[in-house]
Enzyme design. Structure first.
Site, PDB file in Angstrom:
ATOM      1  N   ILE A 247       0.848  -1.205   0.000  1.00 16.86           N
ATOM      2  CA  ILE A 247       0.000   0.000   0.000  1.00 16.86           C
ATOM      3  C   ILE A 247       0.881   1.252   0.000  1.00 16.86           C
ATOM      4  O   ILE A 247       0.420   2.336  -0.286  1.00 16.86           O
ATOM      5  CB  ILE A 247      -0.943   0.028   1.236  1.00 16.86           C
ATOM      6  CG1 ILE A 247      -0.155   0.151   2.538  1.00 16.86           C
ATOM      7  CG2 ILE A 247      -1.924  -1.128   1.233  1.00 16.86           C
ATOM      8  CD1 ILE A 247      -1.032   0.509   3.733  1.00 16.86           C
ATOM      9  N   ASP A 248       2.184   1.068   0.307  1.00 17.25           N
ATOM     10  CA  ASP A 248       3.077   2.229   0.420  1.00 17.25           C
ATOM     11  C   ASP A 248       3.550   2.751  -0.923  1.00 17.25           C
ATOM     12  O   ASP A 248       4.085   3.855  -0.998  1.00 17.25           O
ATOM     13  CB  ASP A 248       4.314   1.861   1.241  1.00 17.25           C
ATOM     14  CG  ASP A 248       3.960   1.530   2.686  1.00 17.25           C
ATOM     15  OD1 ASP A 248       4.845   1.083   3.421  1.00 17.25           O
ATOM     16  OD2 ASP A 248       2.791   1.702   3.066  1.00 17.25           O
TER      17      ASP A 248
ATOM     18  N   MET B   4      -0.785   5.187   6.857  1.00 19.55           N
ATOM     19  CA  MET B   4       0.391   4.337   6.811  1.00 19.55           C
ATOM     20  C   MET B   4       1.378   4.876   5.775  1.00 19.55           C
ATOM     21  O   MET B   4       1.033   5.685   4.940  1.00 19.55           O
ATOM     22  CB  MET B   4      -0.023   2.893   6.480  1.00 19.55           C
ATOM     23  CG  MET B   4      -0.584   2.184   7.687  1.00 19.55           C
ATOM     24  SD  MET B   4      -0.851   0.441   7.334  1.00 19.55           S
ATOM     25  CE  MET B   4      -0.845  -0.220   9.012  1.00 19.55           C
TER      26      MET B   4
ATOM     27  N   GLU C 161       2.674   8.157   8.918  1.00 19.76           N
ATOM     28  CA  GLU C 161       3.190   7.596  10.179  1.00 19.76           C
ATOM     29  C   GLU C 161       4.721   7.735  10.269  1.00 19.76           C
ATOM     30  O   GLU C 161       5.286   7.749  11.350  1.00 19.76           O
ATOM     31  CB  GLU C 161       2.827   6.122  10.318  1.00 19.76           C
ATOM     32  CG  GLU C 161       3.465   5.257   9.245  1.00 19.76           C
ATOM     33  CD  GLU C 161       3.196   3.784   9.427  1.00 19.76           C
ATOM     34  OE1 GLU C 161       3.049   3.316  10.563  1.00 19.76           O
ATOM     35  OE2 GLU C 161       3.113   3.086   8.413  1.00 19.76           O
TER      36      GLU C 161
ATOM     37  N   ARG D 227      -8.412  16.773  17.368  1.00 20.89           N
ATOM     38  CA  ARG D 227      -8.601  15.346  17.621  1.00 20.89           C
ATOM     39  C   ARG D 227      -7.780  14.530  16.626  1.00 20.89           C
ATOM     40  O   ARG D 227      -7.416  15.051  15.564  1.00 20.89           O
ATOM     41  CB  ARG D 227     -10.084  14.961  17.456  1.00 20.89           C
ATOM     42  CG  ARG D 227     -11.020  15.538  18.516  1.00 20.89           C
ATOM     43  CD  ARG D 227     -10.787  14.930  19.886  1.00 20.89           C
ATOM     44  NE  ARG D 227     -11.800  15.350  20.852  1.00 20.89           N
ATOM     45  CZ  ARG D 227     -11.755  16.488  21.540  1.00 20.89           C
ATOM     46  NH1 ARG D 227     -10.728  17.358  21.317  1.00 20.89           N
ATOM     47  NH2 ARG D 227     -12.694  16.791  22.405  1.00 20.89           N
TER      48      ARG D 227
ATOM     49  N   ARG E 289      -5.403  -1.540   4.813  1.00 18.83           N
ATOM     50  CA  ARG E 289      -4.918  -2.782   4.193  1.00 18.83           C
ATOM     51  C   ARG E 289      -6.023  -3.837   4.080  1.00 18.83           C
ATOM     52  O   ARG E 289      -5.782  -4.955   3.633  1.00 18.83           O
ATOM     53  CB  ARG E 289      -3.768  -3.353   5.012  1.00 18.83           C
ATOM     54  CG  ARG E 289      -2.584  -2.476   5.029  1.00 18.83           C
ATOM     55  CD  ARG E 289      -1.270  -3.168   5.266  1.00 18.83           C
ATOM     56  NE  ARG E 289      -1.288  -4.388   5.994  1.00 18.83           N
ATOM     57  CZ  ARG E 289      -0.380  -4.701   6.932  1.00 18.83           C
ATOM     58  NH1 ARG E 289       0.554  -3.828   7.227  1.00 18.83           N
ATOM     59  NH2 ARG E 289      -0.430  -5.835   7.553  1.00 18.83           N
TER      60      ARG E 289
HETATM   61  O1  F6P Z   1       4.477  -2.034   4.434  1.00 22.52           O
HETATM   62  C1  F6P Z   1       3.135  -1.809   4.505  1.00 22.52           C
HETATM   63  C2  F6P Z   1       2.765  -1.423   5.896  1.00 22.52           C
HETATM   64  O2  F6P Z   1       1.392  -1.386   5.982  1.00 22.52           O
HETATM   65  C3  F6P Z   1       3.346  -0.077   6.328  1.00 22.52           C
HETATM   66  O3  F6P Z   1       2.657   1.001   5.754  1.00 22.52           O
HETATM   67  C4  F6P Z   1       3.159  -0.185   7.814  1.00 22.52           C
HETATM   68  O4  F6P Z   1       3.983   0.712   8.522  1.00 22.52           O
HETATM   69  C5  F6P Z   1       3.581  -1.625   8.054  1.00 22.52           C
HETATM   70  O5  F6P Z   1       3.220  -2.354   6.889  1.00 22.52           O
HETATM   71  C6  F6P Z   1       2.914  -2.257   9.280  1.00 22.52           C
HETATM   72  O6  F6P Z   1       3.554  -3.507   9.472  1.00 22.52           O
HETATM   73  P1  F6P Z   1       2.825  -4.691  10.277  1.00 22.52           P
HETATM   74  O7  F6P Z   1       1.716  -5.201   9.430  1.00 22.52           O
HETATM   75  O8  F6P Z   1       3.912  -5.719  10.474  1.00 22.52           O
HETATM   76  O9  F6P Z   1       2.317  -4.096  11.573  1.00 22.52           O
END
Ligand code: F6P
Length: 340
Positions: A133-134, A176, A229, A256, A265
């Site tokens: 998704i990144d 994310m 994040e 907030r 995801r």
């Molecule tokens: O790499 C995709 C991702 O969703 C990132 O955006 C996020 O920081 C990370 O995976 C979260 O990792 P996990 O699913 O191991 O908590």
């Protein structure tokens, strides 16, 4: 031919569409038998797999998650999951040979493509498919999962506008994107975010608070701050909470926080991602049939191509500071916490 497929790393909408794309292209055209490896590379270490039939691949195009399961197992890194030290790459190669695979399709993000390249160097025939998704995988214009997450995050931001207006609040939403700000940039613009903070652009909270004060003076009821994040900050809290805490002390409006997290995801892939994952899968099947291994399928100017894994593995695609889209957003009045 006998082809293994695995999904590794964080899940995302479109994984099943990708499995279906490569698996069905091979099965429908009688090119290969297809084996689904469970839980990413862990399944190859534990020899956990099952043969996939056309029936197994029907009805999964729209399904979120992955029918194979996934894990963040890194075979070339020591892990505490095993009591005694085991040679995971050697076990993977042994199981690959025991299953008599002619090729292993590795569907995943940066880490997965890096592992795929290392396995290729150990003599396995591999094909990578770019998922996350990144959207931070070098070598392809877009990864599947990205557009679905942009749609999900945009809808969330749309909803925040109404509640922010009702209460005359500043709403912070954290999206994310550990290293790259693509998702925050795209959803922030699509959702009409007033402030967009991404890891690639250093921000000055004084500029943010001045911008918000200006909006108040213009009788703007509320503001939305969209933050990735992965932005840099010094305190032990999430980016969204940090921004709310700091900005909250600099403005006289209620503030907030919403951390959208794993919602980005989950669920069914967007139409765009179903199409992209199918294109990637069909292209991967073509490369396999041609014996063209050691590549990752990619999209370049909307054309599916093969890119050598050696060129892309483990390389991050970050948002360029001079991306024209950023200037365009700034020109419509979006604040990026910096002076351009
Ligand atoms: O790499 C995709 C991702 O969703 C990132 O955006 C996020 O920081 C990370 O995976 C979260 O990792 P996990 O699913 O191991 O908590």
């Amino acid at each position: 031919m006998r082809v293994g497929i695995l999904t590794a790393g964080g899940d995302c909408p479109g994984l099943n569409a990708a499995i279906r794309g490569v698996g069905k292209t091979l099965l429908v055209n009688n090119k290969a038998r297809v084996f689904g490896i469970s839980s990413g590379f862990l399944g190859l270490i534990e020899n956990d797999y099952r043969e996939l039939t056309e029936n197994d691949l029907s009805g999964i195009l729209t399904l979120g998650g992955t029918i194979l399961g996934t894990s963040r197992e890194k075979p070339f890194k020591k892990s505490s999951d095993y009591l005694e030290e085991i040679d995971k790459p050697a076990i993977i190669k042994e199981n690959y040979e025991k299953l008599k695979l002619d090729c292993l399709v590795c569907i995943g993000g940066n880490g997965t493509q890096k592992t795929a390249l290392k396995l290729a160097k150990q003599g396995l025939n591999v094909i990578g498919m770019p998922k996350t998704i990144d959207n931070d995988i070098w070598g392809t214009d877009v990864t599947f999962g990205f557009h679905s997450a942009v749609d999900i995050a945009t809808e969330a931001i749309d909803r925040l506008h109404t509640t922010a207006n009702a209460h005359k609040r500043v709403m912070v939403i954290e999206l994310m994107g550990h290293h790259a700000g693509w998702l925050t940039l795209y959803a922030g613009i699509a959702g009409g975010g007033d402030v967009i903070l991404i890891p690639e652009i250093d921000y000055d909270l004084n500029l943010v608070s001045e911008y918000l004060a200006e909006r108040s003076k213009k009788e703007k009821q509320s503001s939305i701050i969209v933050v990735a994040e992965g932005i840099r900050h010094k305190e032990k809290m999430s980016a969204g909470q940090y921004i709310a805490k700091k900005v909250g002390k600099m403005i006289d409006q209620d503030i907030r926080v919403t951390i959208l997290g794993y919602i980005q995801r989950g669920g069914s892939p967007s139409a765009y991602d179903r199409l992209l994952a199918t294109r990637y899968g069909a292209t991967a099947a073509e490369l396999i049939t041609q014996g063209n291994f050691g590549n990752m399928v990619a999209l370049r100017d909307d054309v599916p191509v093969a890119v050598p894994l050696a060129e892309v593995a483990g390389k991050l695609k970050l948002v360029p500071k001079d991306l024209p889209l950023i200037q365009k957003a700034a020109n419509v009045g979006t604040c990026f916490g910096t002076k351009f």
